[in-house]
Design a protein around this motif. Structure first.
Motif, short mmCIF file in Angstrom:
data_model
loop_
_atom_site.label_atom_id
_atom_site.label_comp_id
_atom_site.label_asym_id
_atom_site.label_seq_id
_atom_site.Cartn_x
_atom_site.Cartn_y
_atom_site.Cartn_z
N VAL A 48 40.17 56.31 64.54
CA VAL A 48 39.77 57.80 64.76
C VAL A 48 40.99 58.72 64.49
CG1 VAL A 48 39.02 58.94 66.76
CG2 VAL A 48 37.95 56.85 66.55
N ASN A 49 42.01 58.15 64.75
CA ASN A 49 43.20 59.27 64.49
C ASN A 49 43.88 59.03 63.17
OD1 ASN A 49 43.13 60.03 67.30
ND2 ASN A 49 44.21 58.01 67.80
N GLY A 50 43.12 58.31 62.29
CA GLY A 50 43.65 58.24 61.06
C GLY A 50 43.39 59.26 60.14
N HIS A 51 44.17 59.13 58.94
CA HIS A 51 44.31 60.36 58.02
C HIS A 51 42.77 60.73 57.30
CE1 HIS A 51 45.66 63.16 55.02
NE2 HIS A 51 45.25 62.33 53.98
N TYR A 52 42.06 59.41 56.99
CA TYR A 52 40.57 59.57 56.36
C TYR A 52 39.57 59.67 57.25
CZ TYR A 52 43.72 58.07 52.44
OH TYR A 52 44.91 58.04 51.47
N PHE A 53 39.63 59.64 58.52
CA PHE A 53 38.47 59.56 59.54
C PHE A 53 37.44 60.90 59.27
CE2 PHE A 53 36.27 60.73 63.61
CZ PHE A 53 35.67 59.86 63.70
N ASN A 59 31.46 62.77 54.67
CA ASN A 59 30.81 62.29 53.42
C ASN A 59 29.63 61.46 53.88
OD1 ASN A 59 32.84 63.51 51.86
ND2 ASN A 59 34.08 61.74 51.34
N THR A 60 29.96 60.42 54.94
CA THR A 60 28.64 59.72 55.18
C THR A 60 27.63 60.61 55.98
OG1 THR A 60 30.45 57.99 55.92
CG2 THR A 60 28.11 57.89 56.83
N GLN A 141 33.20 64.24 38.27
CA GLN A 141 33.37 65.56 39.11
C GLN A 141 33.06 65.25 40.38
OE1 GLN A 141 31.56 68.97 36.71
NE2 GLN A 141 31.03 67.35 35.01
N PRO A 142 33.74 65.44 41.56
CA PRO A 142 33.59 65.07 42.80
C PRO A 142 32.32 66.14 43.32
CG PRO A 142 35.79 65.16 42.43
CD PRO A 142 35.28 65.52 41.55
N GLU A 232 37.11 62.20 47.17
CA GLU A 232 37.02 63.35 48.11
C GLU A 232 35.58 63.49 48.66
OE1 GLU A 232 37.46 67.90 47.55
OE2 GLU A 232 38.05 66.55 46.19
N THR A 233 34.59 63.22 47.87
CA THR A 233 33.02 63.46 48.44
C THR A 233 32.27 62.25 48.39
OG1 THR A 233 32.41 63.84 46.18
CG2 THR A 233 32.90 65.78 47.35
N ALA A 234 32.82 60.92 47.59
CA ALA A 234 31.91 59.83 47.69
C ALA A 234 32.49 58.58 48.53
CB ALA A 234 32.16 59.44 46.25
#
Length: 285
Positions: A48-53, A59-60, A141-142, A232-234
């Motif tokens: 939850v505190n991670g960089h990618y959360f 995206n989801t 292309q994102p 980034e988007t996928a």
């Protein structure tokens, strides 16, 4: 007759849930499930505190929302259109053609999508002609990934998923349409006042089921289509779990993320079912 099905779910769905305990451990294969160090909610906090959360969650949710808006509604529209076709031959041809992509292997489908969207692919050439862009591979292309994913889902699943709505349409009493025509109701009025209300219970149940796995975006297709350029988007929660668990061998962390995903899905299912039961009296239970 029910025993094989019950056994299947016990062996492949309920028994593996015992392994969810490693989400609360620093799992070590040498120590096993019961001998690994217990860390409680540390992996959940780390995720939850991670960089990618927030990127993963965004995206989801966006891919799920686009699929719900377009891929969920397309089979309903297709079933309504097929129901209006009077030529049995034409109807059978349309149904057969629309069903076929569902039975094609996912690997083959993704291969077709890649061929059509590469720089010299047919879809990319049409898109380049309309948009005036430089013709770069669409899957590089994102900004285009979500559109390609949703359109491929519609092409692959719309025909097959329309079957249940076609079955629901056959349950509507034809005498209602005859009475409506006698009263001067137009085709549009018949659809609005008879067809859609007759489909409503089926649509609501299917919508509740879809909301129940809203965060379970089809990761198999995403894994086959995405690449680091389009993360980034996928990149979604389920693909993140795949990379962490099977590529980085961080089993405890990936189990925690997967369990987090399942709990959110269950909560959404319960809320959707409760609201449906309260507002329309249609629900799963």
């Amino acid at each position: 007759m029910a025993l094989p099905i019950v056994g299947y779910y016990i062996v492949f769905f309920y028994w593996p849930m015992v392994g969810a305990v490693i989400a609360f451990q620093n799992f070590s294969p040498m120590r096993g499930i019961w001998g690994s160090e217990w860390v409680g909610l540390d992996h959940f906090y780390a995720f939850v505190n991670g960089h990618y959360f927030w990127r993963l969650l965004r995206n989801t949710l966006l891919l799920s929302a686009y699929s719900l808006l377009f891929e969920f509604t397309t089979p309903i529209v297709l079933a309504l259109l097929i129901n209006e076709v009077r030529s049995r031959l034409f109807r059978n041809v349309v149904q057969t053609v629309s069903y076929m992509p569902y039975f094609v292997s996912l690997i083959v489908v993704c291969g077709i999508v890649k061929d059509l969207t590469r720089s010299d692919g047919l879809v990319n050439l049409v898109y380049t002609f309309i948009s005036g862009t430089d013709g770069q591979d669409m899957l590089q292309q994102p900004g285009l990934f979500r559109g390609v994913y949703v359109l491929s889902e519609i092409w692959q699943r719309a025909g097959w998923e329309s079957i249940i709505y076609m079955a629901a349409l056959t349950a509507i009493d034809p005498k209602q349409y005859e009475a409506a025509r006698i009263d001067g109701a137009s085709w549009l009025r018949q659809m609005w006042s008879i067809t859609l209300p007759g489909l409503a219970p089926t649509i609501i149940i299917m919508l509740i089921l879809r909301l129940g796995y809203m965060l379970e975006v089809g990761y198999e297709k995403i894994i086959l289509l995405y690449n680091p350029v389009t993360y980034e988007t996928a990149d979604v929660i389920s693909t993140f779990v795949y990379r962490k668990g099977l590529i980085d061998f961080d089993w405890s962390f990936s189990s925690a993320v997967g369990l987090f995903n399942s709990v959110i899905n269950l909560a959404v299912l319960l809320i959707a079912n409760g609201l449906s039961r309260r507002l329309s009296r249609n629900s799963l239970w």
